[in-house]
Motif scaffolding. Structure first.
Motif, PDB file in Angstrom:
ATOM      1  N   SER A  32       0.455  -1.093   0.361  1.00  0.00           N
ATOM      2  CA  SER A  32      -0.020   0.175  -0.160  1.00  0.00           C
ATOM      3  C   SER A  32       1.249   0.850   0.077  1.00  0.00           C
ATOM      4  CB  SER A  32      -1.068   0.077   0.876  1.00  0.00           C
ATOM      5  OG  SER A  32      -0.101  -0.745   2.651  1.00  0.00           O
ATOM      6  N   SER A  33       0.179   2.756  -0.232  1.00  0.00           N
ATOM      7  CA  SER A  33       1.387   3.696  -0.408  1.00  0.00           C
ATOM      8  C   SER A  33       1.644   4.142   0.995  1.00  0.00           C
ATOM      9  CB  SER A  33       0.237   4.724  -1.162  1.00  0.00           C
ATOM     10  OG  SER A  33      -0.417   4.202  -2.433  1.00  0.00           O
ATOM     11  N   PRO A  34       0.363   4.210   1.728  1.00  0.00           N
ATOM     12  CA  PRO A  34       1.079   4.267   3.631  1.00  0.00           C
ATOM     13  C   PRO A  34       2.309   3.127   3.929  1.00  0.00           C
ATOM     14  CG  PRO A  34      -1.364   3.968   3.407  1.00  0.00           C
ATOM     15  CD  PRO A  34      -0.980   3.220   2.184  1.00  0.00           C
ATOM     16  N   ALA A  35       2.022   1.866   3.618  1.00  0.00           N
ATOM     17  CA  ALA A  35       3.354   1.075   4.237  1.00  0.00           C
ATOM     18  C   ALA A  35       4.538   1.970   3.053  1.00  0.00           C
ATOM     19  CB  ALA A  35       2.931  -0.303   3.663  1.00  0.00           C
ATOM     20  N   VAL A  36       4.482   2.373   1.914  1.00  0.00           N
ATOM     21  CA  VAL A  36       5.657   2.520   0.796  1.00  0.00           C
ATOM     22  C   VAL A  36       5.611   4.178   2.015  1.00  0.00           C
ATOM     23  CG1 VAL A  36       6.374   3.871  -1.515  1.00  0.00           C
ATOM     24  CG2 VAL A  36       5.561   1.351  -1.313  1.00  0.00           C
ATOM     25  N   LEU A  37       5.269   4.958   2.410  1.00  0.00           N
ATOM     26  CA  LEU A  37       5.224   6.226   3.572  1.00  0.00           C
ATOM     27  C   LEU A  37       6.305   5.593   4.199  1.00  0.00           C
ATOM     28  CD1 LEU A  37       2.194   8.410   2.598  1.00  0.00           C
ATOM     29  CD2 LEU A  37       4.524   8.854   1.845  1.00  0.00           C
ATOM     30  N   VAL A  38       5.648   4.794   5.398  1.00  0.00           N
ATOM     31  CA  VAL A  38       6.430   4.685   5.994  1.00  0.00           C
ATOM     32  C   VAL A  38       7.597   4.636   5.984  1.00  0.00           C
ATOM     33  CG1 VAL A  38       6.402   2.961   8.513  1.00  0.00           C
ATOM     34  CG2 VAL A  38       4.322   4.394   7.577  1.00  0.00           C
ATOM     35  N   ALA A  39       8.063   3.235   5.067  1.00  0.00           N
ATOM     36  CA  ALA A  39       9.268   2.712   4.685  1.00  0.00           C
ATOM     37  C   ALA A  39      10.434   4.130   4.593  1.00  0.00           C
ATOM     38  CB  ALA A  39       9.241   1.739   3.773  1.00  0.00           C
ATOM     39  N   ALA A  40       9.915   5.302   3.669  1.00  0.00           N
ATOM     40  CA  ALA A  40      10.252   6.383   2.964  1.00  0.00           C
ATOM     41  C   ALA A  40      10.742   6.802   4.185  1.00  0.00           C
ATOM     42  CB  ALA A  40       9.537   7.068   2.451  1.00  0.00           C
ATOM     43  N   GLY A  41       9.959   7.106   5.135  1.00  0.00           N
ATOM     44  CA  GLY A  41       9.965   7.856   6.884  1.00  0.00           C
ATOM     45  C   GLY A  41      11.049   7.279   6.590  1.00  0.00           C
ATOM     46  N   PHE A  95       7.763  12.768  10.070  1.00  0.00           N
ATOM     47  CA  PHE A  95       6.711  13.708   9.513  1.00  0.00           C
ATOM     48  C   PHE A  95       6.385  12.836   8.083  1.00  0.00           C
ATOM     49  CE2 PHE A  95       4.633  15.525   6.094  1.00  0.00           C
ATOM     50  CZ  PHE A  95       3.365  16.342   6.605  1.00  0.00           C
ATOM     51  N   THR A  96       6.724  12.375   7.719  1.00  0.00           N
ATOM     52  CA  THR A  96       6.691  11.057   6.892  1.00  0.00           C
ATOM     53  C   THR A  96       6.342  10.379   7.881  1.00  0.00           C
ATOM     54  OG1 THR A  96       8.647  11.950   5.502  1.00  0.00           O
ATOM     55  CG2 THR A  96       7.271   9.731   4.896  1.00  0.00           C
ATOM     56  N   VAL A  97       6.324   9.727   8.541  1.00  0.00           N
ATOM     57  CA  VAL A  97       5.762   7.977   9.270  1.00  0.00           C
ATOM     58  C   VAL A  97       4.317   8.581   9.309  1.00  0.00           C
ATOM     59  CG1 VAL A  97       6.319   6.506  11.069  1.00  0.00           C
ATOM     60  CG2 VAL A  97       7.967   7.075   9.846  1.00  0.00           C
ATOM     61  N   ALA A  98       4.136  10.150   9.992  1.00  0.00           N
ATOM     62  CA  ALA A  98       2.912  10.558  10.861  1.00  0.00           C
ATOM     63  C   ALA A  98       1.883  10.030   9.105  1.00  0.00           C
ATOM     64  CB  ALA A  98       3.252  11.385  11.498  1.00  0.00           C
ATOM     65  N   PHE A  99       2.470  10.897   8.508  1.00  0.00           N
ATOM     66  CA  PHE A  99       1.312  10.737   7.260  1.00  0.00           C
ATOM     67  C   PHE A  99       1.451   9.700   6.654  1.00  0.00           C
ATOM     68  CE2 PHE A  99       0.231  12.087   3.172  1.00  0.00           C
ATOM     69  CZ  PHE A  99      -1.033  12.591   3.463  1.00  0.00           C
ATOM     70  N   GLY A 100       1.799   8.975   6.880  1.00  0.00           N
ATOM     71  CA  GLY A 100       1.430   7.547   6.264  1.00  0.00           C
ATOM     72  C   GLY A 100       0.779   6.378   7.531  1.00  0.00           C
ATOM     73  N   ALA A 101       1.253   6.781   8.407  1.00  0.00           N
ATOM     74  CA  ALA A 101       0.638   5.325   9.466  1.00  0.00           C
ATOM     75  C   ALA A 101      -0.877   6.001   9.314  1.00  0.00           C
ATOM     76  CB  ALA A 101       1.444   5.157  10.535  1.00  0.00           C
ATOM     77  N   GLU A 102      -1.745   4.323  10.159  1.00  0.00           N
ATOM     78  CA  GLU A 102      -2.930   5.366  10.917  1.00  0.00           C
ATOM     79  C   GLU A 102      -2.873   5.269  12.127  1.00  0.00           C
ATOM     80  OE1 GLU A 102      -5.344   2.012   8.542  1.00  0.00           O
ATOM     81  OE2 GLU A 102      -4.587   2.077   7.535  1.00  0.00           O
ATOM     82  N   ASP A 103      -1.995   5.061  12.552  1.00  0.00           N
ATOM     83  CA  ASP A 103      -2.076   5.735  13.613  1.00  0.00           C
ATOM     84  C   ASP A 103      -0.743   6.202  15.017  1.00  0.00           C
ATOM     85  OD1 ASP A 103       0.065   2.670  15.299  1.00  0.00           O
ATOM     86  OD2 ASP A 103      -1.740   1.648  14.632  1.00  0.00           O
ATOM     87  N   ILE A 104      -0.690   6.469  15.964  1.00  0.00           N
ATOM     88  CA  ILE A 104       0.559   6.913  16.475  1.00  0.00           C
ATOM     89  C   ILE A 104       1.463   5.767  17.134  1.00  0.00           C
ATOM     90  CG2 ILE A 104      -0.418   6.498  18.818  1.00  0.00           C
ATOM     91  CD1 ILE A 104       1.329   9.449  17.188  1.00  0.00           C
ATOM     92  N   LEU A 105       1.294   4.808  17.777  1.00  0.00           N
ATOM     93  CA  LEU A 105       2.183   3.258  17.487  1.00  0.00           C
ATOM     94  C   LEU A 105       3.364   3.338  16.728  1.00  0.00           C
ATOM     95  CD1 LEU A 105       2.911   1.667  19.827  1.00  0.00           C
ATOM     96  CD2 LEU A 105       1.761  -0.426  18.483  1.00  0.00           C
ATOM     97  N   PRO A 106       3.768   3.329  15.294  1.00  0.00           N
ATOM     98  CA  PRO A 106       4.878   3.862  14.211  1.00  0.00           C
ATOM     99  C   PRO A 106       5.387   4.725  14.341  1.00  0.00           C
ATOM    100  CG  PRO A 106       3.041   2.487  13.201  1.00  0.00           C
ATOM    101  CD  PRO A 106       2.114   2.996  15.066  1.00  0.00           C
ATOM    102  N   VAL A 107       4.311   5.943  14.855  1.00  0.00           N
ATOM    103  CA  VAL A 107       5.626   7.115  14.757  1.00  0.00           C
ATOM    104  C   VAL A 107       6.503   7.107  16.154  1.00  0.00           C
ATOM    105  CG1 VAL A 107       5.473   9.646  15.174  1.00  0.00           C
ATOM    106  CG2 VAL A 107       3.892   8.683  13.764  1.00  0.00           C
TER     107      VAL A 107
END
Length: 283
Positions: A32-41, A95-107
């Motif tokens: 998914s796009s969110p997963a790619v965003l988190v990996a980029a973050g 910021f990129t991780v926060a934008f891609g993740a669905e909740d606060i835990l990954p951040v």
């Protein structure tokens, strides 16, 4: 630009970003796009943490042959430039991780990884060999961040993913130590070679590689819809790794640690590619 790339240790951080993407794919087969965003973050945060680490250790880097040509010891970049680069990369990555993740835990885990790496591991490294413990945990957190961003919970598979990267970190560091053994042996930096003979470190290395291989093989029996060819590939890769190390270190007593370093990292990358591609294709 080259100096800034070196300061940020971009090749290593790309590997860290791939680990986050691997964790996300293990949690969910859809790329998914969110997963790619988190990996980029995670990649950006890693480059920021590496830049800050370079700033924290610039005096130590100047004393070691392995690191004395880095940008700060040579004066190609100033400490102020390094600090600004670290701040920009860390903030943009979070910021990129926060934008891609669905909740606060990954951040939160991402921020915790930075604190663990720069706040604990880096200062401890100059005081005790036990710094490798928080260092190994830092190396496992990117995959956990990806796993959480992919919707995974804290279960046995998550622990398997984390354990894989914890076990990889230790021989990764020991091979660097052995490859530059004269450099480290002549320094006041706490390291295993100042406490154990090289032969004993090699024995520990073989044992640790055996444990890593066992964990890699465990992935072949996960209840995922994977083509049997992928499972056989994981098994073959997991068995080849200790075979190469046993033959090289125990049978031939080689000292080409750079070759073994490449083998170790390549084996983990093959493992991630096999399982990641298998998950994406549902085979």
């Amino acid at each position: 630009m080259t100096a800034r790339f070196q300061l940020a240790k971009v090749p290593l951080c790309l590997f860290i970003g791939c680990a986050a993407l691997f964790g996300a794919l293990m949690a969910s087969p859809a790329l998914s796009s969110p997963a790619v965003l988190v990996a980029a973050g995670v990649f950006l945060v890693a480059t920021g943490a590496a830049s800050l680490n370079s700033l924290q250790e610039h005096r130590l880097d100047g004393r070691l042959a392995r690191t004395r040509n880095r940008p700060l010891p040579t004066g190609r970049l100033s400490r102020a430039q390094a600090g600004r680069q670290a701040l920009v990369l860390l903030l943009s990555g979070l910021f990129t991780v926060a934008f891609g993740a669905e909740d606060i835990l990954p951040v939160a885990v991402t921020a915790g990884a930075v604190l663990l790496y720069n706040g604990m591991y880096t200062p401890l490294k100059q005081r005790t060999v036990l710094a490798i413990v928080p260092g190994a945990l830092c190396g496992a957190l990117p995959a956990l961040i990806g796993w959480l961003a992919g919707g995974g919970g804290i279960d046995s598979t998550a622990m398997l993913v984390v354990t894989l990267f914890v076990l990889w970190q230790i021989p990764h560091f020991w091979l660097v130590l052995l490859g530059y053994r004269d450099d480290y042996a002549g320094s006041d930096l706490p390291n295993l070679l100042n406490q154990l003979p090289e032969k004993s470190v090699k024995r520990l290395l073989i044992t640790w590689i055996g444990a890593l291989s066992f964990v890699m093989l465990m992935f072949a029996i996960l209840p995922f819809p994977l083509w049997m060819g992928v499972r056989y590939g994981v098994i073959a890769n997991g068995l080849l790794l200790p075979a190469i190390f046993w033959y090289g270190l125990a049978m031939r007593n080689i000292t080409n640690y750079r070759f073994l370093f490449i083998v170790l990292n390549s084996s983990l990358m093959v493992h991630m590619v096999l399982l990641g591609s298998g998950r994406m294709t549902g085979q």
